[in-house]
Design a protein around this motif. Structure first.
Motif, PDB file in Angstrom:
ATOM      1  N   UNK A   9       0.801  -1.232   0.000  1.00 24.21           N
ATOM      2  CA  UNK A   9       0.000   0.000   0.000  1.00 24.21           C
ATOM      3  C   UNK A   9       0.832   1.280   0.000  1.00 24.21           C
ATOM      4  N   UNK A  10       2.094   1.163   0.384  1.00 28.40           N
ATOM      5  CA  UNK A  10       2.941   2.359   0.379  1.00 28.40           C
ATOM      6  C   UNK A  10       3.121   2.924  -1.020  1.00 28.40           C
ATOM      7  N   UNK A  11       2.877   2.091  -2.045  1.00 29.92           N
ATOM      8  CA  UNK A  11       3.059   2.551  -3.417  1.00 29.92           C
ATOM      9  C   UNK A  11       2.129   3.699  -3.766  1.00 29.92           C
ATOM     10  N   UNK A  12       0.982   3.754  -3.145  1.00 37.61           N
ATOM     11  CA  UNK A  12       0.013   4.821  -3.449  1.00 37.61           C
ATOM     12  C   UNK A  12      -0.115   5.815  -2.297  1.00 37.61           C
ATOM     13  N   UNK A  13       0.709   5.670  -1.306  1.00 34.33           N
ATOM     14  CA  UNK A  13       0.640   6.571  -0.160  1.00 34.33           C
ATOM     15  C   UNK A  13       1.314   7.895  -0.504  1.00 34.33           C
ATOM     16  N   UNK A  14       0.619   8.988  -0.265  1.00 34.89           N
ATOM     17  CA  UNK A  14       1.227  10.296  -0.498  1.00 34.89           C
ATOM     18  C   UNK A  14       2.315  10.531   0.552  1.00 34.89           C
ATOM     19  N   UNK A  15       3.347  11.197   0.135  1.00 36.57           N
ATOM     20  CA  UNK A  15       4.474  11.412   1.048  1.00 36.57           C
ATOM     21  C   UNK A  15       4.979  12.838   0.904  1.00 36.57           C
ATOM     22  N   UNK A  16       5.092  13.469   2.014  1.00 31.66           N
ATOM     23  CA  UNK A  16       5.682  14.798   2.068  1.00 31.66           C
ATOM     24  C   UNK A  16       6.716  14.772   3.177  1.00 31.66           C
ATOM     25  N   UNK A  17       7.924  15.126   2.805  1.00 30.51           N
ATOM     26  CA  UNK A  17       8.989  15.052   3.793  1.00 30.51           C
ATOM     27  C   UNK A  17       8.662  15.909   5.006  1.00 30.51           C
ATOM     28  N   UNK A  18       9.059  15.453   6.166  1.00 26.42           N
ATOM     29  CA  UNK A  18       8.770  16.139   7.415  1.00 26.42           C
ATOM     30  C   UNK A  18      10.025  16.842   7.924  1.00 26.42           C
ATOM     31  N   UNK A  19       9.840  17.939   8.621  1.00 28.14           N
ATOM     32  CA  UNK A  19      11.022  18.637   9.154  1.00 28.14           C
ATOM     33  C   UNK A  19      11.660  17.838  10.283  1.00 28.14           C
ATOM     34  N   UNK A  20      12.976  17.843  10.285  1.00 29.11           N
ATOM     35  CA  UNK A  20      13.744  17.207  11.337  1.00 29.11           C
ATOM     36  C   UNK A  20      14.340  18.300  12.213  1.00 29.11           C
ATOM     37  N   UNK A  21      14.191  18.155  13.508  1.00 29.42           N
ATOM     38  CA  UNK A  21      14.734  19.123  14.450  1.00 29.42           C
ATOM     39  C   UNK A  21      15.958  18.534  15.131  1.00 29.42           C
ATOM     40  N   UNK A  22      17.054  19.290  15.118  1.00 28.22           N
ATOM     41  CA  UNK A  22      18.269  18.871  15.813  1.00 28.22           C
ATOM     42  C   UNK A  22      18.521  19.871  16.929  1.00 28.22           C
ATOM     43  N   UNK A  23      18.475  19.382  18.146  1.00 27.65           N
ATOM     44  CA  UNK A  23      18.708  20.234  19.318  1.00 27.65           C
ATOM     45  C   UNK A  23      20.192  20.251  19.642  1.00 27.65           C
ATOM     46  N   UNK A  24      20.744  21.484  19.736  1.00 29.03           N
ATOM     47  CA  UNK A  24      22.169  21.680  19.962  1.00 29.03           C
ATOM     48  C   UNK A  24      22.373  22.633  21.124  1.00 29.03           C
ATOM     49  N   UNK A  25      23.617  22.804  21.590  1.00 28.66           N
ATOM     50  CA  UNK A  25      23.849  23.759  22.681  1.00 28.66           C
ATOM     51  C   UNK A  25      23.369  25.157  22.300  1.00 28.66           C
ATOM     52  N   UNK A  26      22.708  25.811  23.216  1.00 28.92           N
ATOM     53  CA  UNK A  26      22.192  27.158  22.957  1.00 28.92           C
ATOM     54  C   UNK A  26      23.232  28.236  23.233  1.00 28.92           C
ATOM     55  N   UNK A  28      27.726  29.081  23.713  1.00 20.67           N
ATOM     56  CA  UNK A  28      29.020  28.644  23.202  1.00 20.67           C
ATOM     57  C   UNK A  28      29.482  27.407  23.970  1.00 20.67           C
ATOM     58  N   UNK A  29      29.895  26.374  23.224  1.00 20.64           N
ATOM     59  CA  UNK A  29      30.387  25.142  23.833  1.00 20.64           C
ATOM     60  C   UNK A  29      31.913  25.161  23.851  1.00 20.64           C
ATOM     61  N   UNK A  30      32.557  24.716  24.928  1.00 21.39           N
ATOM     62  CA  UNK A  30      34.027  24.707  24.966  1.00 21.39           C
ATOM     63  C   UNK A  30      34.593  23.762  23.915  1.00 21.39           C
ATOM     64  N   UNK A  31      35.549  24.249  23.128  1.00 25.04           N
ATOM     65  CA  UNK A  31      36.182  23.384  22.146  1.00 25.04           C
ATOM     66  C   UNK A  31      36.937  22.284  22.878  1.00 25.04           C
ATOM     67  N   UNK A  32      36.907  21.065  22.332  1.00 19.61           N
ATOM     68  CA  UNK A  32      37.567  19.939  22.966  1.00 19.61           C
ATOM     69  C   UNK A  32      36.735  19.205  23.985  1.00 19.61           C
ATOM     70  N   UNK A  33      35.509  19.673  24.217  1.00 11.92           N
ATOM     71  CA  UNK A  33      34.600  19.000  25.151  1.00 11.92           C
ATOM     72  C   UNK A  33      33.457  18.356  24.379  1.00 11.92           C
ATOM     73  N   UNK A  34      32.956  17.188  24.828  1.00 12.85           N
ATOM     74  CA  UNK A  34      31.890  16.500  24.100  1.00 12.85           C
ATOM     75  C   UNK A  34      30.618  17.334  23.991  1.00 12.85           C
ATOM     76  N   UNK A  35      29.984  17.245  22.838  1.00 17.40           N
ATOM     77  CA  UNK A  35      28.708  17.913  22.571  1.00 17.40           C
ATOM     78  C   UNK A  35      27.727  16.843  22.095  1.00 17.40           C
ATOM     79  N   UNK A  36      26.505  16.893  22.593  1.00 18.35           N
ATOM     80  CA  UNK A  36      25.477  15.929  22.197  1.00 18.35           C
ATOM     81  C   UNK A  36      24.390  16.624  21.407  1.00 18.35           C
ATOM     82  N   UNK A  37      24.102  16.090  20.222  1.00 16.35           N
ATOM     83  CA  UNK A  37      23.002  16.566  19.384  1.00 16.35           C
ATOM     84  C   UNK A  37      21.870  15.557  19.457  1.00 16.35           C
ATOM     85  N   UNK A  38      20.649  16.051  19.552  1.00 14.36           N
ATOM     86  CA  UNK A  38      19.473  15.186  19.660  1.00 14.36           C
ATOM     87  C   UNK A  38      18.527  15.491  18.510  1.00 14.36           C
ATOM     88  N   UNK A  39      18.052  14.431  17.842  1.00 14.65           N
ATOM     89  CA  UNK A  39      17.178  14.578  16.685  1.00 14.65           C
ATOM     90  C   UNK A  39      15.748  14.175  17.028  1.00 14.65           C
TER      91      UNK A  39
END
Length: 315
Positions: A9-26, A28-39
């Motif tokens: 049934x996916x063959x006839x299913x309409x599809x519109x790409x959805x926005x993806x949100x990536x949450x990042x530090x709000x 300044x992050x210290x260079x050399x320190x781990x940063x986590x991105x969440x999708x």
């Protein structure tokens, strides 16, 4: 697999790409320190999806909806993620954030040896004693998201995107190198290159103090430079070739460039405090009369804290 999917049934299913949100530090992050991105992608179950993450200075990796990495450069960082759903559909997203230097610096201050000083905090005006304000050409803007070279990020930077985006001002010779013999000079700037644009086009000044072919300090992007990056010249003398520049200057990271002329005619170029080129020049035109022109820009990148001094500075 595509043929089998077309029988469902996916063959006839309409599809519109959805926005993806990536949450990042709000902040300044210290260079050399781990940063986590969440999708997150509203309306999609990503538990069975294959996700490929890419980021500044990072090789592509498969991961889940969270990605932890360690930034290695100071400045604006980009991150992207592409999601492959079990049925073959794809969504993607991107984001940016900024890192801060582990041992950041402060703005230059005006003293008795300052000829001109530009902070770019809200304008292109000279903060020094002489009022040599810059004039903008092309598409030059002020940006407040990339002051990570500072110990306490604040203010703005001058942002350029292409050839022809530049700032310039004429400065009298007597203010640049007073005296007929044995002048002294320092030209310094913080630069954040994203890309150079002059290869196969022409020669363009990036940070340039020019009076004549034999009287100048020039960080320029050359037409036939190999690698296709900047070099440093004093008049007709090459001080730093493009290979040495490429070895020392990382794209998408802040660097402090300082070019000096001492009383013995020694031209020295330092990048982040490291000498990358040095040469004694004997053919500078000491019978100078015309104005100098300071030019900044003509690349894809940011510039901050430009200072001209009539002494040799070491810090």
């Amino acid at each position: 697999i595509a043929w089998l999917a077309a029988q469902t049934p996916a063959a006839t299913q309409s599809w519109k790409t959805l926005p993806v949100t990536i949450t990042l530090p709000s902040a300044y992050a210290p260079v050399g320190s781990p940063v986590t991105a969440t999708m997150a992608a509203n309306g999609l179950d990503l538990t069975q999806a294959k996700i490929v993450w890419e980021a500044s200075g990072q090789a592509p990796v498969f991961g889940g909806t969270q990605f932890t990495f360690t930034p290695t450069t100071v400045g604006t960082q980009w991150i992207e993620a592409e999601v492959l759903m079990p049925d073959g559909r794809r969504v993607s997203g991107s984001g940016v954030f900024s890192t801060q230097a582990a041992n950041g610096a402060s703005e230059f201050v005006t003293d008795n040896s300052t000829t001109a000083l530009y902070h770019f905090n809200g304008n292109f005006q000279d903060s020094g004693p002489n009022g040599y304000h810059l004039t903008a050409g092309g598409n030059v803007t002020l940006a407040s998201d990339n002051s990570g070279w500072m110990s306490a990020p604040s203010g703005q930077v001058a942002r350029f995107t292409n050839l022809g985006d530049q700032l310039s001002v004429r400065i009298p010779d007597v203010k640049i190198m007073p005296g007929e013999t044995a002048p002294m000079l320092t030209l310094e700037a913080r630069i954040y290159p994203r890309a150079y644009k002059a290869y196969s086009v022409s020669y363009f000044p990036v940070v340039d103090l020019y009076q004549a072919w034999d009287t100048s300090l020039e960080l320029e992007d050359g037409k036939w430079n190999r690698p296709s990056v900047c070099d440093v010249c004093a008049g007709s003398n090459e001080i730093v070739n493009s290979q040495a520049w490429n070895d020392q200057v990382t794209l998408r990271s802040w660097h402090l460039v300082r070019m000096t002329l001492d009383q013995g005619g020694m031209i020295t170029c330092l990048v982040d405090g490291v000498v990358v080129g040095q040469k004694t020049v004997t053919n500078l035109n000491y019978g100078r009369e015309n104005d100098f022109t300071l030019t900044l820009g003509n690349f894809d990148g940011d510039i901050d804290e430009v200072r001209i001094s009539n002494v040799v500075r070491s810090n």
